[in-house]
Design a protein around this motif. Structure first.
Motif, PDB file in Angstrom:
ATOM      1  N   ALA A 233       0.691  -1.418   0.074  1.00  0.00           N
ATOM      2  CA  ALA A 233       0.171   0.312   0.169  1.00  0.00           C
ATOM      3  C   ALA A 233       0.460   1.390   0.272  1.00  0.00           C
ATOM      4  CB  ALA A 233      -1.012  -0.082   1.527  1.00  0.00           C
ATOM      5  N   ALA A 234       1.964   1.177   1.022  1.00  0.00           N
ATOM      6  CA  ALA A 234       2.831   2.111   0.724  1.00  0.00           C
ATOM      7  C   ALA A 234       3.549   2.704  -0.439  1.00  0.00           C
ATOM      8  CB  ALA A 234       3.685   2.114   2.313  1.00  0.00           C
ATOM      9  N   GLU A 235       3.806   0.840  -1.051  1.00  0.00           N
ATOM     10  CA  GLU A 235       4.800   1.439  -2.185  1.00  0.00           C
ATOM     11  C   GLU A 235       3.412   2.325  -3.084  1.00  0.00           C
ATOM     12  OE1 GLU A 235       7.534   0.509  -2.828  1.00  0.00           O
ATOM     13  OE2 GLU A 235       7.555   1.485  -4.537  1.00  0.00           O
ATOM     14  N   ALA A 236       2.335   1.598  -3.580  1.00  0.00           N
ATOM     15  CA  ALA A 236       1.670   2.531  -4.465  1.00  0.00           C
ATOM     16  C   ALA A 236       0.811   3.870  -3.945  1.00  0.00           C
ATOM     17  CB  ALA A 236       0.167   0.894  -4.256  1.00  0.00           C
ATOM     18  N   LEU A 237       0.865   3.964  -2.892  1.00  0.00           N
ATOM     19  CA  LEU A 237       0.822   5.586  -2.644  1.00  0.00           C
ATOM     20  C   LEU A 237       1.710   6.753  -2.187  1.00  0.00           C
ATOM     21  CD1 LEU A 237      -2.166   4.949   0.233  1.00  0.00           C
ATOM     22  CD2 LEU A 237      -2.858   5.257  -1.549  1.00  0.00           C
ATOM     23  N   GLY A 238       3.126   6.061  -2.790  1.00  0.00           N
ATOM     24  CA  GLY A 238       3.638   7.054  -2.774  1.00  0.00           C
ATOM     25  C   GLY A 238       4.189   7.209  -0.845  1.00  0.00           C
ATOM     26  N   ILE A 239       3.982   6.690   0.091  1.00  0.00           N
ATOM     27  CA  ILE A 239       4.057   7.126   0.744  1.00  0.00           C
ATOM     28  C   ILE A 239       4.978   6.304   2.002  1.00  0.00           C
ATOM     29  CG2 ILE A 239       2.789   9.024   1.299  1.00  0.00           C
ATOM     30  CD1 ILE A 239       0.996   5.884   2.803  1.00  0.00           C
ATOM     31  N   ALA A 240       5.290   6.960   3.462  1.00  0.00           N
ATOM     32  CA  ALA A 240       6.749   5.701   4.374  1.00  0.00           C
ATOM     33  C   ALA A 240       5.410   4.286   5.017  1.00  0.00           C
ATOM     34  CB  ALA A 240       6.752   6.622   5.197  1.00  0.00           C
ATOM     35  N   VAL A 241       6.100   3.650   5.029  1.00  0.00           N
ATOM     36  CA  VAL A 241       5.147   2.251   5.039  1.00  0.00           C
ATOM     37  C   VAL A 241       4.907   2.771   7.208  1.00  0.00           C
ATOM     38  CG1 VAL A 241       7.083   0.654   6.225  1.00  0.00           C
ATOM     39  CG2 VAL A 241       4.798  -0.215   6.062  1.00  0.00           C
ATOM     40  N   GLU A 242       5.635   3.748   7.386  1.00  0.00           N
ATOM     41  CA  GLU A 242       5.007   3.742   8.926  1.00  0.00           C
ATOM     42  C   GLU A 242       4.015   4.461   8.738  1.00  0.00           C
ATOM     43  OE1 GLU A 242       8.199   4.468   7.426  1.00  0.00           O
ATOM     44  OE2 GLU A 242       9.117   2.575   8.804  1.00  0.00           O
ATOM     45  N   GLN A 243       3.014   5.497   7.716  1.00  0.00           N
ATOM     46  CA  GLN A 243       2.504   6.138   7.537  1.00  0.00           C
ATOM     47  C   GLN A 243       0.741   5.045   7.503  1.00  0.00           C
ATOM     48  OE1 GLN A 243       3.519   9.036   5.069  1.00  0.00           O
ATOM     49  NE2 GLN A 243       1.355   9.865   4.889  1.00  0.00           N
ATOM     50  N   VAL A 244       0.747   3.784   7.317  1.00  0.00           N
ATOM     51  CA  VAL A 244      -0.047   2.621   6.993  1.00  0.00           C
ATOM     52  C   VAL A 244       0.175   2.313   8.183  1.00  0.00           C
ATOM     53  CG1 VAL A 244      -0.636   0.855   4.673  1.00  0.00           C
ATOM     54  CG2 VAL A 244       0.887   2.907   4.242  1.00  0.00           C
ATOM     55  N   SER A 245      -1.438   1.883   8.201  1.00  0.00           N
ATOM     56  CA  SER A 245      -1.783   1.093   9.464  1.00  0.00           C
ATOM     57  C   SER A 245      -2.269  -0.096   9.013  1.00  0.00           C
ATOM     58  CB  SER A 245      -2.834   2.445  10.748  1.00  0.00           C
ATOM     59  OG  SER A 245      -1.906   3.130  11.209  1.00  0.00           O
ATOM     60  N   PRO A 246      -2.264  -1.577   9.251  1.00  0.00           N
ATOM     61  CA  PRO A 246      -3.346  -2.838   9.093  1.00  0.00           C
ATOM     62  C   PRO A 246      -3.678  -3.558  10.325  1.00  0.00           C
ATOM     63  CG  PRO A 246      -0.692  -3.448   8.667  1.00  0.00           C
ATOM     64  CD  PRO A 246      -0.645  -1.966   9.334  1.00  0.00           C
ATOM     65  N   ALA A 247      -4.934  -3.689   9.088  1.00  0.00           N
ATOM     66  CA  ALA A 247      -5.570  -5.166  10.638  1.00  0.00           C
ATOM     67  C   ALA A 247      -6.430  -5.520   9.390  1.00  0.00           C
ATOM     68  CB  ALA A 247      -6.724  -3.595  10.648  1.00  0.00           C
ATOM     69  N   VAL A 248      -6.632  -6.998  10.650  1.00  0.00           N
ATOM     70  CA  VAL A 248      -7.665  -7.851   9.848  1.00  0.00           C
ATOM     71  C   VAL A 248      -8.592  -7.954   9.947  1.00  0.00           C
ATOM     72  CG1 VAL A 248      -7.725 -10.226   9.422  1.00  0.00           C
ATOM     73  CG2 VAL A 248      -5.245  -9.033   9.230  1.00  0.00           C
ATOM     74  N   CYS A 249      -9.652  -7.709   9.660  1.00  0.00           N
ATOM     75  CA  CYS A 249     -11.113  -7.687   9.831  1.00  0.00           C
ATOM     76  C   CYS A 249     -12.337  -8.603  10.459  1.00  0.00           C
ATOM     77  CB  CYS A 249     -12.066  -6.570   9.016  1.00  0.00           C
ATOM     78  SG  CYS A 249     -11.891  -5.169   8.909  1.00  0.00           S
ATOM     79  N   ASP A 250     -13.068  -8.197  10.736  1.00  0.00           N
ATOM     80  CA  ASP A 250     -13.918  -9.261  10.863  1.00  0.00           C
ATOM     81  C   ASP A 250     -15.020  -9.165   9.920  1.00  0.00           C
ATOM     82  OD1 ASP A 250     -16.828  -7.839  11.283  1.00  0.00           O
ATOM     83  OD2 ASP A 250     -14.552  -7.073  12.810  1.00  0.00           O
ATOM     84  N   THR A 251     -16.284 -10.687   9.623  1.00  0.00           N
ATOM     85  CA  THR A 251     -16.903 -10.882   8.633  1.00  0.00           C
ATOM     86  C   THR A 251     -18.385  -9.878   8.431  1.00  0.00           C
ATOM     87  OG1 THR A 251     -18.364 -12.075   9.116  1.00  0.00           O
ATOM     88  CG2 THR A 251     -16.943 -13.494   8.396  1.00  0.00           C
ATOM     89  N   GLN A 252     -17.922  -8.470   9.272  1.00  0.00           N
ATOM     90  CA  GLN A 252     -18.994  -7.512   9.592  1.00  0.00           C
ATOM     91  C   GLN A 252     -18.553  -6.254   8.644  1.00  0.00           C
ATOM     92  OE1 GLN A 252     -21.176  -7.367  13.049  1.00  0.00           O
ATOM     93  NE2 GLN A 252     -22.962  -8.734  12.838  1.00  0.00           N
ATOM     94  N   SER A 253     -17.509  -6.308   9.257  1.00  0.00           N
ATOM     95  CA  SER A 253     -16.398  -5.328   8.439  1.00  0.00           C
ATOM     96  C   SER A 253     -15.813  -5.129   7.295  1.00  0.00           C
ATOM     97  CB  SER A 253     -15.408  -4.812   9.339  1.00  0.00           C
ATOM     98  OG  SER A 253     -15.939  -4.764  10.576  1.00  0.00           O
ATOM     99  N   ILE A 254     -15.924  -5.379   6.381  1.00  0.00           N
ATOM    100  CA  ILE A 254     -15.021  -6.286   5.228  1.00  0.00           C
ATOM    101  C   ILE A 254     -15.329  -6.807   3.828  1.00  0.00           C
ATOM    102  CG2 ILE A 254     -12.971  -7.153   5.837  1.00  0.00           C
ATOM    103  CD1 ILE A 254     -11.893  -4.693   4.600  1.00  0.00           C
ATOM    104  N   GLY A 255     -15.643  -7.081   2.731  1.00  0.00           N
ATOM    105  CA  GLY A 255     -16.346  -7.434   1.828  1.00  0.00           C
ATOM    106  C   GLY A 255     -15.468  -9.143   2.164  1.00  0.00           C
ATOM    107  N   PHE A 256     -16.032  -9.561   1.633  1.00  0.00           N
ATOM    108  CA  PHE A 256     -15.666 -11.346   0.926  1.00  0.00           C
ATOM    109  C   PHE A 256     -13.860 -11.435   1.050  1.00  0.00           C
ATOM    110  CE2 PHE A 256     -14.987 -15.731  -0.843  1.00  0.00           C
ATOM    111  CZ  PHE A 256     -16.369 -16.252   0.543  1.00  0.00           C
ATOM    112  N   ALA A 257     -13.541 -13.017   1.056  1.00  0.00           N
ATOM    113  CA  ALA A 257     -12.584 -13.065   0.807  1.00  0.00           C
ATOM    114  C   ALA A 257     -12.066 -14.518   1.121  1.00  0.00           C
ATOM    115  CB  ALA A 257     -11.405 -12.545   1.662  1.00  0.00           C
ATOM    116  N   ILE A 258     -11.437 -15.733   0.397  1.00  0.00           N
ATOM    117  CA  ILE A 258     -11.438 -16.909   0.331  1.00  0.00           C
ATOM    118  C   ILE A 258     -10.137 -16.872   1.150  1.00  0.00           C
ATOM    119  CG2 ILE A 258     -12.328 -17.569  -1.090  1.00  0.00           C
ATOM    120  CD1 ILE A 258      -9.563 -18.514  -2.472  1.00  0.00           C
ATOM    121  N   PRO A 259     -10.041 -17.965   2.054  1.00  0.00           N
ATOM    122  CA  PRO A 259      -9.106 -17.637   3.600  1.00  0.00           C
ATOM    123  C   PRO A 259      -7.358 -17.216   2.389  1.00  0.00           C
ATOM    124  CG  PRO A 259     -10.159 -19.937   3.919  1.00  0.00           C
ATOM    125  CD  PRO A 259     -10.409 -19.070   2.345  1.00  0.00           C
ATOM    126  N   SER A 260      -6.828 -17.626   4.064  1.00  0.00           N
ATOM    127  CA  SER A 260      -5.615 -17.017   3.222  1.00  0.00           C
ATOM    128  C   SER A 260      -5.109 -18.367   3.405  1.00  0.00           C
ATOM    129  CB  SER A 260      -4.519 -16.743   5.030  1.00  0.00           C
ATOM    130  OG  SER A 260      -5.189 -15.167   5.301  1.00  0.00           O
TER     131      SER A 260
END
Lengths: 764, 159
Positions: free
Chosen positions: A499-526
């Motif tokens: 995300a940081a690379e694509a946005l052209g910003i520092a990685v420290e600016q990006v806070s990543p999180a894994v969401c529950d099923t009510q908070s984000i769209g569908f995905a198959i498992p990791s």
């Protein structure tokens, strides 16, 4: 030491090694794993499991358990909804027989393996629950167990399921025998191929059942509330798959369920299906309290989803010049109690790295009285390679060819047709082989008695499939990155970096999180080496959309067309007036004067069957008196497309290789004749320790993946596949015996050495 | 429930007391009574090392000690490894050298490694491997984990 041979410096963030944001809580003990989660008024569930491998349940008497003080509820199969047994297509989540999945979680009528759940208790504390479970009386009618694929496929084999439903793992099987489904692939005419061959070898190989061996047992906490909303807090590789399967098993609408993924202590494929969640749910429904169910370690071995024991028969034909002309493969993989084992991936991984004009593969998904087999890191591949890469080595030896030259002669390259019919997507297989051949390890002298060197080569695929990601740009220029992909080993940082690379910003600016099923769209498992590659590709698409939105905001402020706004490395500029610029943070700070919050969510489907390749080179020493094999030196060569976080890429390579070494030398399920598992502990199921393994050298190669904007390939699975074959080839090099049975435990190596001595003495 | 014992012990340098049943292990009490959930359960039978803690200077598996046996003792857990917000060199090294992946075995490894460095501040690779052989990690293949411990030893030596 150990750093990738990277030539590509076009990136700012990708290819660096920042510290992962979730790391601090993991070194201080604050990270919340599934068993660290507590709720007020929470009860504890324990499960009664069958001590028999195959039996009919005549009756269950739980009255004494229910009467024990502190017990709040008892459930059996009769408390669970009755579900039809049939394959349901869940799209990206795969084909699944929900009836069998439900029965695997709680037996109804029959138990199919030692450890099969058949009743459960909820109590005030785990000790009372455990005591209560022991008070449940079950009357069984014992049935004959079937414990390996060859007995299951024999003519007079006891029939395990009266009406076998052939299973599916990616592709469906057809019913072939009462206990076996079949999947076939082929190309050309093998009869003609073998007629053209100058040399034909036929060999048989076996492998025992193995387990993923994650250090965190399965634990779940479920709350079934008064509105029939069901909330699950657990460690899972796929919160959406868990949600959808659970909904079917407990018969509530999918929309009523929210699955909240907590930190996960290892999975390796083994935590993408449900086991205890429906049990905790039914206990919660019955008691009106949240219920936690935690498996003991022995339950993890007896009743989760290990990987198949196999019987493999090969016939390979080759010309004098080293060209493979024909191959006939018979791959029989345990499915366990219910159909749907990893046979298709066994087929796909068996020979896809070589061009063989005439080939026939018969794959069998075989029901036995063991737990239902589930994916384990590159499912099916280590067993297939143990056979095929030994065969390749043997053919090269017979023809007196260098093992790399022999592989080069037959190497599948970009565009070549693979067995299932699709072409090999772009990857530089030649460079990998040439790198191994030129490497100091390949050319180092190996002196000393009973020492040998072995090589094995693997080609494996990354899934793309469905992933979801959201980026929110905040007023202070910080970025919230949320995805639906659970982080097993550092993917929050690898996704934040992209995300940081694509946005052209520092990685420290990006806070990543894994969401529950009510908070984000569908995905198959990791799973399927897909998170850093596939979810990463979706993250990049979302980032591009965000940059588009921000360019429009800058255009609004400068009163120009969006097309006149350029952006590079986080600086927006007016192409007509280069003096006019705004930084990413400045533009974020002005979001409310330019139309409000900046955010974007996308559910995307990156391409699947992206290849990855790896070659492993190992030096070993065999103790001829005991048969013990020691690893002296180990080098992994792997093409990862582009290493996003090279340290974690190396970690994936090393970790996978050591799991492969474990299955090569130590790991196996021991069942007695009655089908009781005899080694359901981490003492007797022996994982490799620090003392068994040397440092693992890594060589990272980077031939870009055109399906990802930074060229990334998944790197998690492939390196588990080559170790057994590489070690087997090294044993042959060291002491001149072929071990065709995995694990290559000391007693087998010792017996083979003794047999060779006796044969030599007899000949003399 | 009337048979609980009242135990007083020092946990991470602080005087604590708790009630426990005779059958409860130190691991269960740490996690479920005191909510010190940093100490992990991997097997509950002494084979994985995820619950490694230090009691009166001795490294042990908390699942193999009864809580009632800890009366008067001094217990060190992962929660006490960082002092006043300052990470222990082992913790920094595990972060910088990527000595972990999923993180479930990490507290146990950190406590084992701490017990080693308390005894032997400059171990060689073989000594590190020997000492850590009671802790299982399924993710890393041990390479970066062993390097992390060696690096922490170097950092401590420089301090």
């Amino acid at each position: 030491m150990n750093k990738p041979e990277t030539t590509n410096n076009e990136f700012n963030v990708v290819g660096t090694t920042p510290i992962r944001p979730d790391g601090l809580d993991k070194v201080t003990g604050r990270a919340v794993f599934a068993d660290d989660f507590h709720l007020p008024n929470m009860l504890h569930g324990k499960i009664l499991r069958s001590p028999h491998a195959h039996a009919r349940i005549k009756s269950i008497d739980a009255s004494a358990a229910a009467a024990l003080p502190g017990v709040r509820a008892v459930v059996t199969g009769a408390d669970f909804p009755v579900i039809e047994h049939k394959l349901i297509n869940q799209g990206a989540a795969g084909m699944i027989n929900i009836g069998e999945l439900a029965d695997n979680c709680m037996a109804k009528g029959k138990v199919f393996y030692d450890g099969h759940a058949l009743a459960a208790v909820a109590a005030d504390n785990p000790h009372v629950a455990e005591e209560a479970v022991k008070l449940i009386k079950v009357d069984y009618e014992l049935l004959p167990p079937v414990m390996d694929v060859r007995s299951a496929m024999a003519e007079d084999a006891p029939v395990i399921h009266e009406n076998l439903q052939p299973g599916a793992f990616i592709v469906p099987a057809e019913k072939f025998l009462p206990n076996a489904g079949r999947t076939q692939f082929g190309n050309g005419d093998t009869e003609q191929g073998f007629a053209e061959a100058d040399l034909i070898l036929e060999r048989e190989y076996t492998a025992e059942t193995i387990h993923q061996g994650y250090i965190e047992s399965h634990v779940t906490t479920v709350n079934w509330d008064s509105n029939d909303y069901v909330t699950v807090w657990t460690a899972t590789q796929g919160q959406f798959g868990l949600r959808d399967h659970l909904a079917d098993v407990i018969q509530v609408p999918i929309g009523n369920i929210n699955v909240i993924p907590l930190e996960i202590g290892g999975g390796f494929g083994g935590k993408e299906r449900i086991y205890i969640d429906p049990v905790a749910a039914m206990l919660s429904k019955k008691t009106g309290c949240p219920v936690k169910v935690a498996m003991r370690r022995d339950e993890v071995f007896r009743a989760t989803g290990p990987s198949s024991g196999t019987y493999i028969k090969l016939k390979f034909g080759v010309k004098k010049d080293g060209a493979l002309v024909a191959a006939d493969l018979h791959l029989a993989y345990e499915a366990g109690a219910y159909a749907g084992g990893p046979i298709f991936l066994g087929i796909l991984s068996s020979t896809s790295r070589y061009n063989i004009p005439h080939i026939r593969i018969n794959g069998f998904d075989v029901i036995v009285n063991k737990p239902t087999m589930r994916p384990y890191r590159a499912p099916g591949a280590p067993q297939a390679l143990f056979a095929v890469e030994q065969m390749i080595d043997e053919l090269a030896t017979e023809l007196d060819m260098d093992p790399i030259d022999f592989r080069m002669k037959n190497l599948a390259k970009t565009g070549d047709r693979l067995v299932p019919g699709f072409p090999l997507a772009p990857i530089d297989t030649v460079n990998l082989m040439e790198t191994v051949k030129a490497h100091p390890h390949y050319n180092a002298p190996l002196d000393g008695l009973n020492r040998g060197r072995g090589l094995a080569y693997s080609l494996w695929f990354n899934l793309g499939e469905t992933s979801s990601a959201r980026i929110q740009v905040n007023l202070d220029g910080s970025v919230t990155l949320t995805t639906a992909s659970p982080d097993l080993s550092g993917t929050r940082i690898s996704l934040a970096m992209q995300a940081a690379e694509a946005l052209g910003i520092a990685v420290e600016q990006v806070s990543p999180a894994v969401c529950d099923t009510q908070s984000i769209g569908f995905a198959i498992p990791s799973v399927g080496s897909r998170t850093t590659y596939g979810t990463g590709a979706v993250v990049c698409e979302v980032a591009e959309e965000i940059l588009g939105q921000m360019r429009a905001r800058a255009a609004l402020l400068w009163e120009i067309d969006t097309g006149q706004v350029a952006v590079e490395r986080g600086i927006f500029s007016n192409t007509a007036d280069p003096e006019q610029t705004l930084s990413f943070n400045q533009l974020a700070g002005r979001m409310f004067e330019t139309g409000g919050p900046i955010s974007y969510h996308k559910t995307g489907n990156p391409q699947s069957f992206i290849p990855g390749i790896a070659a492993h080179l190992v030096d070993i020493e065999v103790d001829p008196d005991t048969g013990k094999v020691d690893i002296l030196r180990y080098t992994i060569f792997q093409d990862v497309g582009k290493a996003v976080h090279p340290d974690y890429v190396e970690g994936q390579m090393q970790g996978a290789a050591v799991q492969g070494i474990g299955m090569a030398l130590n790991e196996e399920y021991f069942y007695d004749d009655e089908g009781h598992l005899k080694n359901a502990s981490l003492l007797d199921y022996r994982l490799p320790t620090t003392l068994d393994i040397p440092m693992i050298e890594t060589v990272i190669l980077e031939s870009p993946n055109p399906a990802h904007p930074f060229g990334v390939r998944g790197c998690g699975e492939i390196s588990i596949a080559p170790p057994p074959a590489a070690i087997a080839n090294a044993i042959y090099d060291a002491v001149g015996v072929r071990i065709n049975s995995m694990p290559m435990a000391p007693h087998k190596v010792c017996a083979a050495i003794n047999a060779k001595k006796i044969a030599a003495a007899a000949a003399a | 429930m009337g048979n609980k014992s009242h135990i007083t012990a020092t946990i991470n340098g602080e005087a604590r007391d708790f009630l426990c049943e005779p059958r409860q292990s130190l691991l269960e009490v740490l996690r479920d009574v005191l909510y010190l959930t940093g100490t992990k359960e991997g097997c509950n039978d002494g084979n994985c090392g995820a619950c490694s803690v230090i009691v009166d200077g001795v490294l042990l598996d908390a699942c193999c000690m009864l809580a009632v046996e800890t009366e008067g003792s001094s217990i060190e857990t992962i929660e006490g490894l960082a002092k006043e917000g300052e990470l222990h060199p082992l913790q920094s090294a595990f972060l910088e050298e990527t000595g972990m992946q999923c993180g479930i075995c990490t507290p146990g490894f950190l406590m084992s490694a701490k017990a080693l460095l308390d005894k032997n501040p400059s171990p060689n690779e073989q000594q590190v491997r020997h000492w850590l052989a009671g802790n299982l990690c399924r993710c890393t293949g041990y390479d970066k984990l062993v390097r992390s411990v060696m690096k922490a030893a170097d950092t401590l030596a420089e301090a």
